[in-house]
Design an enzyme around this catalytic site. Structure first.
Site, short mmCIF file in Angstrom:
data_model
loop_
_atom_site.label_atom_id
_atom_site.label_comp_id
_atom_site.label_asym_id
_atom_site.label_seq_id
_atom_site.Cartn_x
_atom_site.Cartn_y
_atom_site.Cartn_z
N HIS A 30 0.84 -1.19 0.00
CA HIS A 30 0.00 0.00 0.00
C HIS A 30 0.88 1.25 0.00
CE1 HIS A 30 -3.90 -1.88 1.79
NE2 HIS A 30 -3.30 -2.71 0.95
N CYS A 81 -2.88 -0.36 7.41
CA CYS A 81 -2.10 0.88 7.38
C CYS A 81 -2.33 1.72 8.65
CB CYS A 81 -2.43 1.68 6.13
SG CYS A 81 -1.85 0.86 4.63
N GLU A 135 0.80 3.91 1.83
CA GLU A 135 1.23 4.33 3.16
C GLU A 135 2.43 3.51 3.65
OE1 GLU A 135 -3.39 4.32 3.45
OE2 GLU A 135 -1.84 3.35 2.23
N CYS A 193 -6.56 1.93 5.46
CA CYS A 193 -7.22 0.69 5.84
C CYS A 193 -6.73 0.27 7.24
CB CYS A 193 -6.90 -0.41 4.82
SG CYS A 193 -5.17 -0.96 4.90
#
Length: 173
Positions: A59, A92, A61, A89
């Site tokens: 991801h 993260c 992040e 999410c």
């Protein structure tokens, strides 16, 4: 401890996260981008690479925070802020909480997987040892439109692929 940034700085850094999101889109990824900022400078950048890497953890992040951790030579980032185009999410949000970041600025809400405001409030949960100040809706329209356009194009492409397969099947019969 929340860090004071000017509205111009917030706009600029979210613009940089949006730039990262466009890089993701250019390689066929869901257009989500993130930057980590400390002392008014970007110390980490990332954009989604899940499809390209075939790794669910890739991801924006995570990639931006990993770069910042390496640069700072520490897993803690207690003076840093994260800018991300989509609400983080659960994975993260947990990582953000663990890094001890002060603030998270995000663009679009994620009603299906958002763990910062939409479904959960992980970053502000007082049962945890660290809380993060959350700033939702930064350049929300821009972030949201980028995602909507991407998924609209994906649906259109899939529809055309199905149609081509049906035509090919009917020609072979």
């Amino acid at each position: 401890m929340t860090t004071s940034l000017t509205s111009e700085q917030i706009d600029y850094f979210m613009g940089q996260a949006l730039y990262e999101a466009h890089k993701a889109q250019a390689v066929g990824e869901v257009p989500i981008g993130a930057v980590v900022v400390q002392d008014g400078k970007i110390i980490g950048r990332g954009f989604n690479l899940r499809e390209r890497m075939q790794d669910a953890s890739q991801h924006a992040e995570l990639l931006a925070l990993t770069e910042a951790n390496r640069l700072e030579k520490s897993w803690r980032l207690p003076e840093a802020q994260l800018f991300v185009t989509l609400e983080p999410c659960l994975m993260c949000a947990g990582l953000i909480q663990q890094t001890r970041i002060t603030d998270v600025y995000y663009g679009a809400d994620d009603p299906k997987a958002g763990a910062v405001r939409s479904l959960y409030h992980v970053l502000e949960d007082e049962r945890l040892n660290h809380q993060v100040t959350v700033h939702p809706g930064v350049r929300q329209t821009e972030a949201s439109q980028l995602l909507k356009a991407f998924f609209k194009a994906v649906r259109k492409r899939r529809k055309l692929e199905r149609k081509a397969m049906q035509e090919s099947a009917s020609q072979n019969n």
